[in-house]
Design an enzyme around this catalytic site. Structure first.
Site, short mmCIF file in Angstrom:
data_model
loop_
_atom_site.label_atom_id
_atom_site.label_comp_id
_atom_site.label_asym_id
_atom_site.label_seq_id
_atom_site.Cartn_x
_atom_site.Cartn_y
_atom_site.Cartn_z
N ASP A 95 2.05 10.08 13.69
CA ASP A 95 2.66 8.74 13.64
C ASP A 95 4.16 8.80 13.38
OD1 ASP A 95 2.54 9.52 10.97
OD2 ASP A 95 2.30 7.47 10.26
N ARG A 153 7.89 -2.62 2.75
CA ARG A 153 8.08 -2.71 4.20
C ARG A 153 8.45 -4.13 4.58
NH1 ARG A 153 3.19 0.86 6.60
NH2 ARG A 153 3.63 2.66 5.29
N THR A 179 -7.89 2.23 -1.25
CA THR A 179 -7.07 2.54 -0.07
C THR A 179 -5.64 2.89 -0.48
OG1 THR A 179 -8.40 1.08 1.27
CG2 THR A 179 -6.17 1.53 2.06
N GLU A 200 -8.54 9.58 4.57
CA GLU A 200 -8.76 8.16 4.76
C GLU A 200 -9.17 7.93 6.22
OE1 GLU A 200 -6.38 5.22 2.41
OE2 GLU A 200 -4.80 6.60 3.01
N GLU A 201 -9.94 6.86 6.42
CA GLU A 201 -10.38 6.52 7.77
C GLU A 201 -9.20 6.17 8.68
OE1 GLU A 201 -9.78 3.24 8.76
OE2 GLU A 201 -8.96 2.92 6.77
N SER A 202 -8.06 5.85 8.07
CA SER A 202 -6.89 5.39 8.83
C SER A 202 -6.07 6.57 9.34
CB SER A 202 -6.05 4.50 7.93
OG SER A 202 -5.79 5.15 6.70
N LYS A 206 -0.50 12.62 2.83
CA LYS A 206 -1.32 13.07 3.95
C LYS A 206 -0.39 13.78 4.93
CE LYS A 206 -1.30 8.37 5.86
NZ LYS A 206 -1.17 7.35 4.83
N ASP A 266 6.17 8.70 10.83
CA ASP A 266 6.73 9.58 9.80
C ASP A 266 5.94 10.88 9.62
OD1 ASP A 266 4.59 8.11 8.78
OD2 ASP A 266 5.30 8.30 6.72
N THR A 290 0.84 -1.20 0.00
CA THR A 290 0.00 0.00 0.00
C THR A 290 0.87 1.25 0.00
OG1 THR A 290 -1.57 -1.25 1.36
CG2 THR A 290 -1.97 1.10 1.17
N LYS A 324 10.33 3.98 0.30
CA LYS A 324 9.26 4.37 -0.60
C LYS A 324 9.79 5.37 -1.60
CE LYS A 324 5.80 7.16 0.88
NZ LYS A 324 4.50 7.60 1.38
N ARG A 339 -9.03 -6.21 7.82
CA ARG A 339 -9.66 -4.96 8.23
C ARG A 339 -11.14 -5.06 7.91
NH1 ARG A 339 -5.18 -2.57 9.68
NH2 ARG A 339 -3.46 -2.05 8.26
N SER A 377 6.30 4.08 8.39
CA SER A 377 5.15 4.83 8.88
C SER A 377 4.83 4.57 10.34
CB SER A 377 3.95 4.53 7.98
OG SER A 377 2.87 5.34 8.32
N ASP A 432 2.73 11.63 8.90
CA ASP A 432 1.65 11.90 7.95
C ASP A 432 0.26 11.60 8.51
OD1 ASP A 432 2.02 9.18 7.85
OD2 ASP A 432 2.17 9.04 5.67
N ARG A 433 0.19 10.87 9.62
CA ARG A 433 -1.14 10.59 10.20
C ARG A 433 -1.46 11.57 11.33
NH1 ARG A 433 -2.42 4.15 10.57
NH2 ARG A 433 -1.94 3.72 8.38
C1 G1P Z 1 -3.02 1.35 5.82
C2 G1P Z 1 -4.30 2.15 5.79
C3 G1P Z 1 -4.34 3.00 4.54
C4 G1P Z 1 -3.10 3.88 4.48
C5 G1P Z 1 -1.85 3.03 4.60
C6 G1P Z 1 -0.59 3.88 4.68
O1 G1P Z 1 -2.96 0.49 4.70
O2 G1P Z 1 -5.42 1.32 5.87
O3 G1P Z 1 -5.51 3.76 4.55
O4 G1P Z 1 -3.07 4.60 3.29
O5 G1P Z 1 -1.92 2.22 5.77
O6 G1P Z 1 -0.60 4.74 5.78
P1 G1P Z 1 -3.36 -1.07 4.78
O7 G1P Z 1 -2.51 -1.69 5.86
O8 G1P Z 1 -4.81 -1.11 5.17
O9 G1P Z 1 -3.11 -1.61 3.41
ZN ZN Z 2 2.71 7.39 8.24
#
Ligand code: G1P
Ligand code: ZN
Length: 543
Positions: free
Chosen positions: A277, A22, A344, A363-365, A376, A279, A18, A126, A496, A113, A281-282
């Protein structure tokens, strides 16, 4: 300084997920692992010769070593210049900004992250493209492809560069410019938000707590919140970035930011609480005694962004990831602007922002941001809330209650089941996928299934298609269940389960979300047979 071409061979599993590649830190530290991947990045983008890049990371264990390797490889591959944050530090949004500000050919960000860091925890790499955003799927696929046919990588024999000293030094024919990681980013924030109004709010006695979780945002938050805005020293806690994040799990949610939650729910809580978080961005936003879900935060920002000076002209459009609640859709409808639904991952917002079609994304995350960068941005969201409260008045709780009264409330929660056996989790989802057609019209827990599919997305800007992005079940009364597997984990599978239910109001707007969602939760378990398939009834993390 000699350039070597080191013979290597492909290493399995170097497929970005995503958000980049990692793996466990020891995997990244293994022979040729980092080098193969970095060479694949250069190969996939047509080589590094004559190009310039930004390099930096969140300061986790191995960040400093990896940065030195990347510098030597960039020089050996003929890059003209690398701009690197002092100490090899850059938050993800600051890196995105620097790529755009300096017009580089992209950047390499070292981070996993919100995953824990340390010798036995996680590391990540990344690549971001020249627009400052995470590489789109076409580029990550090309990088992966390059890892499968690699035969050698180029690296220069040279001593480490002293990255603690600002200024430009030479590495062979390449220039290495070490920059202050915070200053440019902090300046950008001053152009977007009304710092004067926030200073006046603080002078009126407004208090806040920012938990940097021993991760990269510490220095950014200290500079912006304490030095430039004038919150008292000590407002930022866990402010020193540490290679293992001080043992914290730097994911700003109620489970992992429990210290902040306890303070915000306790006696004498500050007016606003926030966390970011690993890095940067959250973000998590909490008012005194009031948790703000990320989906609600996005909707409140959409409805009030015009109060901030960078957004006074009104938003061009908004976008949210598919599993994010539809709260923002209601605001967009009222404002008469477009609302896009993407898969996502932040990389899907880039094209929409570049085309000027979505200015605010979320995003909800715990991810929120705008087109000021192409990532973000945790501190951006915090400053947006401060600006809205400073200009609009009232408390976080007042603002949320008024929002629900106007738009209704999308009760929302995500349940994560971690460390599952991958095959069992995949089998469960494919079995459900196979039954999607049969579920249409069925009644479950008093709700009727009116739509069921596996989400596919066609990018409205470049027409690229992404398939298999999550199973969704939509019910007649506006309730919804989404299920997908995480693409950011480093071991086993994480399921999830996203749950949503809409209540128009005026009654029933102040329920506990888990209680309001109880029938939706029961329906999800009944439909997917989670306990039977993966042996688990109770989620590990609820957000
Ligand atoms: C998760 C979050 C997603 C976000 C990503 C990177 O990815 O659900 O919204 O963009 O981390 O921060 P996932 O582990 O669900 O693939
Ligand atoms: Zn992050």
């Amino acid at each position: 300084m000699t350039v070597h071409t080191v013979k290597t061979s492909p290493i399995d599993g170097q497929k970005p997920g995503t958000s980049g590649l990692r793996k466990k830190t020891p995997v990244f530290m293994g022979a040729h692992y980092l080098e193969n991947f970095v060479q694949a990045i250069f190969d996939a983008i047509g080589g590094a010769a004559g190009k310039s890049f930004v390099v930096g990371g969140d300061g986790r264990y191995f960040n400093d070593r990896a940065a030195q390797v990347i510098l030597r490889m960039a020089a050996a591959n003929g890059a003209a210049k690398v701009i690197v944050g002092q100490g090899a530090i850059l938050s993800t949004p600051a890196a995105s900004h620097l790529i755009r500000l300096r017009g580089t050919d992209g950047g390499i960000i070292l981070s996993a992250s919100h995953n824990p860091g340390g010798p036995d925890e996680d590391f990540g790499v990344k690549f971001n493209t020249p627009n400052g955003g995470p590489a789109p799927e076409s580029v990550t696929a090309a990088i992966h492809e390059a890892t499968t046919r690699i035969t050698g990588y180029r690296i220069m024999d040279a001593p480490d560069i002293d990255l603690s000293v600002l200024g430009t030094v030479a590495l062979g024919d390449m220039a290495v410019e070490v920059v202050d990681p915070v200053a440019d980013y902090a300046d950008l924030m001053e152009t977007l938000f009304d710092f004067g109004a926030i200073r006046a709010l603080i002078a009126d006695g407004f208090t806040m707590r920012f938990d940097a979780m021993c991760a990269v945002t510490g220095p950014y938050a200290c500079e912006i919140l304490e030095n430039r805005l004038g919150f008292p020293v000590g407002t930022v806690t866990h402010r020193d970035p540490l290679p293992d994040f001080g043992g914290m799990h730097p994911d700003p949610n109620p489970t992992w930011a429990h210290e902040l939650m306890a303070e915000m729910m306790g006696e004498g809580a500050p007016d606003l609480g926030a966390a970011s978080d690993g890095d940067g961005d959250r973000n998590m936003i909490v008012g005194r005694g009031t948790y703000v879900s990320p989906s609600d935060s996005l909707a409140v920002i959409a409805a009030n962004a015009h109060l901030a000076k960078g957004y006074m002209g009104g938003l061009s459009g908004v976008a949210r990831s598919m599993p994010t609640s539809a709260a923002v859709d209601r605001v967009a409808a009222k404002l008469g602007i477009d609302c896009f639904e993407t898969p996502t991952g932040w990389k899907f917002f880039g094209n929409l922002m570049d085309a000027g079609r979505a200015q605010l994304c979320g995003e909800e995350s715990f991810g929120t941001g705008s087109d000021h960068v192409r990532e973000k941005d945790g501190l951006w969201a915090v400053l947006m809330w401060l600006n809205i409260l400073a200009v609009g008045g009232g408390s976080v709780a007042d603002l949320l209650a008024a929002h629900w009264k106007e738009f209704g409330r999308n009760y929302y929660s995500r349940h994560d089941f971690e460390g599952l056996e991958t095959a069992a989790a995949e089998d469960m989802l494919s079995a459900l996928r196979g039954r999607m057609g049969d579920l249409l019209g069925q009644d479950v827990q008093g709700m009727t299934v009116i739509a069921a599919d596996d989400f596919n997305y066609t990018d409205p800007v470049d027409g690229s298609v992404s398939t298999g992005q999550g199973l969704r079940l939509v019910f007649g009364d506006g309730a919804r269940i989404v299920m997908r597997l995480s693409g950011t984990g480093t071991s086993g599978a994480t399921l999830r389960l996203y749950l949503e239910r809409y209540v128009p109001g005026p009654e029933g707007l102040a329920e506990d979300p888990q209680e309001a969602l109880a029938p939706v939760i029961r329906a999800a378990h009944a439909l997917a047979g989670i306990a039977a398939a993966v042996g688990r009834e109770t989620p590990d993390v609820i957000t």
